[in-house]
Design an enzyme around this catalytic site. Structure first.
Site, short mmCIF file in Angstrom:
data_model
loop_
_atom_site.label_atom_id
_atom_site.label_comp_id
_atom_site.label_asym_id
_atom_site.label_seq_id
_atom_site.Cartn_x
_atom_site.Cartn_y
_atom_site.Cartn_z
N GLY A 259 -48.34 30.76 23.79
CA GLY A 259 -49.31 29.69 23.55
C GLY A 259 -50.41 30.12 22.61
O GLY A 259 -50.85 29.35 21.75
N ASP A 260 -50.88 31.35 22.77
CA ASP A 260 -51.92 31.87 21.87
C ASP A 260 -51.39 31.97 20.45
O ASP A 260 -52.09 31.64 19.48
CB ASP A 260 -52.39 33.25 22.34
#
Length: 464
Positions: A259-260
């Site tokens: 996600g990052d």
């Protein structure tokens, strides 16, 4: 044209620690593994991971604005960031958040968290407000520790001149309406949508799209991209049909940090002038590559957030493997070839028939330069890479090889198929490739031609 300023990451920095070992037995008092030979691996986490991943993928300066406590864990985090990103510290109380994963090989056994769940965020320094305001783009990496809820942080974000990407957290504050793009994962989108009265049962695209529209109405933001793991991402602007960006399948890898990496790649693409849809497409590809190369555990590697140009000549690396597998099982390898410019029913019929002659079908395709020499300067109409991609999508094609020569003689000598199948008006005549096939005992054959279909005829009709 890309903006000259830095990418600024604002959010909650963590210290991630992996305790990696081996396990071959269970404890006698409980059904849990005994982890031995433990190696400790530290890395930046949370907003700090997003910042270092972005920095490894760009020559643009990356600035991390984050609360930093005064303790030994914070010193270790500073050391990990040194030389990678510019750190602008916000005073904080409550201790550095540390997440420790105990892992056996590639599998996590347990995670142990320490540090205050919410940091006491001090006043935002003038330097931090200035870099946020002048950033080419801003990524808010919210991990629910209070940074995104601080009034002066939100005031600075509201004045940002560049696009804002907001990666939300269930315990975090709502994104600001000025955000260009918000990137919740599927579970986060479901949770927030349910809280505002939109349940949208199921995991289908219709349900995900309904949740994304609900979040846009609730937050008032420009767009929402719901990340769906191996399924890619769904991008909604709140009305009209959403855009779905499929992910390339990834086997293995560590999804931690995906996600990052997605949010960082999207923010970098927006900083470089991409529109929102382009940024999401770049982010899906980047996140897949990030996971495939090791995920968060490979945080200190160099990454490329931009899609790479595809080579003009596309050679399927699986052709040799396909042939070896079929031969190992005593099967028959069939090959056919041609330009395949504008695939039509005649091509499909020939390919299907060729596949029926054996246990695999390898298609040899003329490169663009080869087609030009054979057909004239106005051809091909479709590039070799795209022709190969379309052929590979057919269920009866097992591999595609693109060749540069005027005839497939050289590529046939390398592949050495058992059968060379050609469609067209060659019945009763000796195929040009027949002599090549005889060198290893292969057979050249002619397949029935589906009359009335040819690329040349299609081109001529289009000119009428």
């Amino acid at each position: 044209m890309s903006a000259p300023g830095p990418l600024v990451v604002v959010g909650d920095a963590l210290l991630d620690v992996d305790l990696v070992g081996t396990a071959s037995r269970l404890t006698p008092d409980a059904p849990v593994p005994v982890v031995e030979d433990v190696e400790t691996r530290e890395r930046p986490g949370g907003a700090a991971l997003a910042a270092v991943v972005a920095a490894a993928a760009t020559s643009r300066e990356v600035v991390l604005v984050t609360p930093v406590a005064d303790d030994e864990d914070a010193d270790r985090l500073r050391a990990l960031l040194a030389g990678r990103v510019r750190l602008v510290e916000v005073p904080a109380a409550g201790g550095t958040a540390v997440k420790r994963r105990v892992r056996v090989g590639d599998h996590s056994v347990v995670r142990i968290d320490s540090g205050a769940p919410v940091a006491g965020v001090g006043p935002l320094p003038a330097e931090a407000a200035a870099v946020v305001r002048d950033a080419a783009a801003v990524l808010v990496a919210d991990y629910g520790r209070g940074t995104s809820a601080a009034a002066d942080v939100r005031a600075a974000l509201a004045e940002a001149r560049g696009p804002v990407v907001w990666d939300p957290h269930p315990r975090g504050a709502d994104p600001l309406p000025t955000a260009r793009l918000v990137t919740p994962n599927g579970a986060e989108a479901t949770r927030v949508a349910a809280a505002v009265g939109v349940a949208a049962e199921g995991a289908g695209l219709a349900a995900v799209g309904a949740r994304a529209e609900a979040l846009i109405r609730h937050w008032g933001v420009g767009a929402v991209a719901v990340t769906l793991g191996a399924r890619g991402a769904l991008l909604s602007y709140g009305e009209g049909a959403p855009m779905v960006v499929p992910a390339v399948p990834v086997s293995g890898g560590d999804p931690c940090g995906a996600g990052d990496s997605f949010a960082a790649a999207a923010a970098l693409a927006l900083a470089d002038g991409a529109v929102t849809g382009e940024a999401v497409a770049v982010a899906v590809a980047f996140a897949g590559a990030f996971v495939a190369r090791g995920g968060a555990s490979a945080w200190d590697r160099a990454w490329d957030a931009q899609p790479q140009p595809e080579p003009e000549v596309a050679v399927a690396p699986g052709a040799d493997a396909v042939i070896a597998r079929v031969r190992a099982g005593g099967g028959t390898v069939v090959a056919t070839g041609g330009c395949f410019d504008l695939l039509h029913p005649g091509h499909v019929a020939t390919l299907r028939a060729a596949r029926g002659l054996g246990d695999c079908l390898v298609v040899c395709v003329n490169s663009d330069e080869s087609v030009r020499r054979l057909k004239g300067p106005s051809r091909p109409l479709v590039t070799a890479a795209d022709r190969a991609r379309v052929l590979e999508a057919l269920e009866f094609v097992d591999a595609v090889v693109v060749f540069d020569e005027d005839t497939p003689a050289e590529v046939l000598d390398r592949l050495r198929p058992d059968v060379w199948a050609k469609g067209g008006d060659y019945a009763g005549a000796d195929l040009p490739e027949a002599a090549v096939l005889r060198r290893w005992g292969g057979q050249a054959v002619v397949l029935p031609y589906l009359d009335g279909h040819s690329t040349t005829a299609l081109v001529e009709r289009s000119r009428v």
